[in-house]
Write a protein that holds these residues in place. Sequence first.
Motif, short mmCIF file in Angstrom:
data_model
loop_
_atom_site.label_atom_id
_atom_site.label_comp_id
_atom_site.label_asym_id
_atom_site.label_seq_id
_atom_site.Cartn_x
_atom_site.Cartn_y
_atom_site.Cartn_z
N GLU A 1 0.82 -1.21 0.00
CA GLU A 1 0.00 0.00 0.00
C GLU A 1 0.86 1.26 0.00
OE1 GLU A 1 -4.02 -0.59 2.41
OE2 GLU A 1 -2.31 -1.49 3.48
N LEU A 2 1.92 1.26 0.81
CA LEU A 2 2.78 2.43 0.84
C LEU A 2 3.55 2.60 -0.46
CD1 LEU A 2 4.25 2.21 4.47
CD2 LEU A 2 2.35 3.61 3.66
N ALA A 3 4.02 1.50 -1.03
CA ALA A 3 4.81 1.57 -2.26
C ALA A 3 3.98 2.04 -3.44
CB ALA A 3 5.42 0.21 -2.56
N GLU A 4 2.68 1.80 -3.41
CA GLU A 4 1.82 2.20 -4.53
C GLU A 4 1.49 3.69 -4.52
OE1 GLU A 4 -1.53 -0.40 -4.16
OE2 GLU A 4 -0.63 -1.98 -5.41
N GLN A 5 1.60 4.35 -3.38
CA GLN A 5 1.28 5.78 -3.28
C GLN A 5 2.40 6.50 -2.52
OE1 GLN A 5 -2.80 6.93 -2.36
NE2 GLN A 5 -3.40 4.78 -2.30
N PRO A 6 3.61 6.58 -3.10
CA PRO A 6 4.78 7.04 -2.35
C PRO A 6 4.90 8.57 -2.25
CG PRO A 6 5.44 6.39 -4.55
CD PRO A 6 3.96 6.13 -4.45
N THR A 7 3.88 9.22 -1.70
CA THR A 7 3.94 10.63 -1.36
C THR A 7 3.38 10.81 0.04
OG1 THR A 7 1.71 11.16 -2.19
CG2 THR A 7 3.53 11.28 -3.78
N LEU A 8 3.74 11.91 0.69
CA LEU A 8 3.17 12.18 2.01
C LEU A 8 1.65 12.29 1.93
CD1 LEU A 8 5.61 14.82 3.58
CD2 LEU A 8 5.30 12.44 4.26
N ALA A 9 1.16 12.95 0.89
CA ALA A 9 -0.29 13.10 0.74
C ALA A 9 -0.97 11.75 0.57
CB ALA A 9 -0.60 14.00 -0.45
N GLY A 10 -0.37 10.89 -0.26
CA GLY A 10 -0.94 9.57 -0.47
C GLY A 10 -0.94 8.74 0.80
N TRP A 11 0.19 8.78 1.53
CA TRP A 11 0.29 8.00 2.76
C TRP A 11 -0.64 8.52 3.83
CZ3 TRP A 11 6.28 7.00 3.45
CH2 TRP A 11 6.71 6.13 2.42
N TRP A 12 -0.77 9.86 3.92
CA TRP A 12 -1.65 10.42 4.93
C TRP A 12 -3.11 10.04 4.64
CZ3 TRP A 12 -2.23 11.42 9.57
CH2 TRP A 12 -3.26 12.22 10.06
N GLY A 13 -3.47 10.01 3.35
CA GLY A 13 -4.82 9.57 3.00
C GLY A 13 -5.09 8.14 3.44
N LEU A 14 -4.10 7.26 3.23
CA LEU A 14 -4.26 5.86 3.65
C LEU A 14 -4.31 5.74 5.17
CD1 LEU A 14 -1.65 4.13 1.30
CD2 LEU A 14 -4.11 3.75 1.26
N LEU A 15 -3.37 6.41 5.84
CA LEU A 15 -3.23 6.22 7.29
C LEU A 15 -4.34 6.89 8.07
CD1 LEU A 15 0.62 6.69 7.36
CD2 LEU A 15 -0.58 4.61 8.04
N SER A 16 -4.80 8.03 7.59
CA SER A 16 -5.88 8.71 8.32
C SER A 16 -7.16 7.89 8.28
CB SER A 16 -6.11 10.11 7.76
OG SER A 16 -6.43 10.05 6.38
N ASP A 17 -7.37 7.14 7.18
CA ASP A 17 -8.54 6.27 7.09
C ASP A 17 -8.46 5.11 8.07
OD1 ASP A 17 -9.66 7.82 5.13
OD2 ASP A 17 -8.99 6.55 3.47
N LYS A 18 -7.25 4.74 8.44
CA LYS A 18 -7.06 3.57 9.32
C LYS A 18 -6.96 3.95 10.79
CE LYS A 18 -4.61 1.08 5.64
NZ LYS A 18 -5.47 -0.11 5.49
N GLN A 19 -6.96 5.24 11.11
CA GLN A 19 -6.77 5.66 12.49
C GLN A 19 -7.82 5.08 13.44
OE1 GLN A 19 -4.39 7.47 13.96
NE2 GLN A 19 -3.78 9.20 12.71
N ASN A 20 -9.05 4.95 12.95
CA ASN A 20 -10.12 4.45 13.81
C ASN A 20 -10.32 2.95 13.71
OD1 ASN A 20 -10.74 7.06 14.71
ND2 ASN A 20 -11.97 7.44 12.86
N VAL A 21 -9.42 2.27 12.98
CA VAL A 21 -9.53 0.81 12.83
C VAL A 21 -8.21 0.19 13.23
CG1 VAL A 21 -10.34 -1.02 11.27
CG2 VAL A 21 -10.94 1.35 10.79
N ARG A 22 -7.76 0.50 14.43
CA ARG A 22 -6.49 -0.05 14.91
C ARG A 22 -6.64 -1.53 15.21
NH1 ARG A 22 -2.57 3.71 16.22
NH2 ARG A 22 -3.27 5.85 16.14
N VAL A 23 -5.59 -2.28 14.94
CA VAL A 23 -5.60 -3.73 15.15
C VAL A 23 -4.37 -4.12 15.95
CG1 VAL A 23 -6.85 -4.18 13.02
CG2 VAL A 23 -4.36 -4.14 12.98
#
Length: 327
Positions: free
Chosen positions: A295-317
């Motif tokens: 997932e990180l390698a497919e969107q290698p920008t801060l904006a791309g990573w922040w979009g991915l990670l912010s969506d996962k903030q409420n789904v911690r595992v």
Amino acid sequence: MALPKISPYPMPGETDLPKNKVAWTADPNRAVLLIHDMQQYFIDAFTPDQSPVVELIAHIQKLRSCCAELGIPVIYSAQPGGQAPEQRGLLQDFWGSGINDGPYQKKFVDAVAPSERDMLLTKWRYSAFQKTNLHEIMRELGRDQLMICGIYAHIGCLLTAGEAFMKDIQPFFIADALADFSLEKHRLALVYAAERCAVTLTTERLIDSLTQARHPVPGRSEAPCGEGRPGDAAEEPSPLTLQTLRENVAELLQERPSSIGEDDHLIEYWGLDSIRIMSLAERFRREGLDISFVELAEQPTLAGWWGLLSDKQNVRVSPPNYDYYTV
């Protein structure tokens, strides 16, 4: 020059182990599990459903499960199929052409095959350190212990342990999660490892050690891997922000955070390599964010990573194992 047909023999147990010369203790924050060459080509030399194969597979399954629970990286080594003689080198003289180019011989045994979160190391010689970047991966992950299981004990497994020792990496030779040409060869490997380069121990003892090392509570024993304690709760990590993400990336690049633009291509422009992306994914998963290397390698920008990670903030595992990654 083909592999010999291996007759069943009893898997060594606790009472069969040689005396260790050192008293290193495995630490889940320092260790990596190496599952060595568990491919059909090698496993087919054994008698199916007989010792030592039954115990070998069962114990590797337990080790994988424990590592997944404790956030310990798992690396699989595998030899490629269809190697040319110049790629085989001197292995050609001893063993012939090795694994063919078809899918069956080079695949992992189904019962212990890697998941998409495990790392895959393409291996060319006996030692898993030769012609690979295993050492660099361990340095990037901040790990200096290598727990070794798989086949064959007196060949690739033992030489990997010896080379780990010479690189100041503490090897743990898991006696009942290894298999060999014979009980004699198996014992030879255990004795050499215990006397010259490693701690030799059983799967059960290693799992107990790893379990006890994970933040022990005074006056209370830790539950073994897979057996959580009632009422225990993980400490809630601090929320990730775009600024802390930028700082994490800047630390890996050894740059000032302010110099990294949100839309900069972190691979092409900044030269962020796969190993450092993998270590960043591992850091996020320790914080409970279910993100993968892919997932990180497919969107290698801060904006791309922040979009991915912010969506996962409420789904911690709970932190799982690491990415499937060919190195």
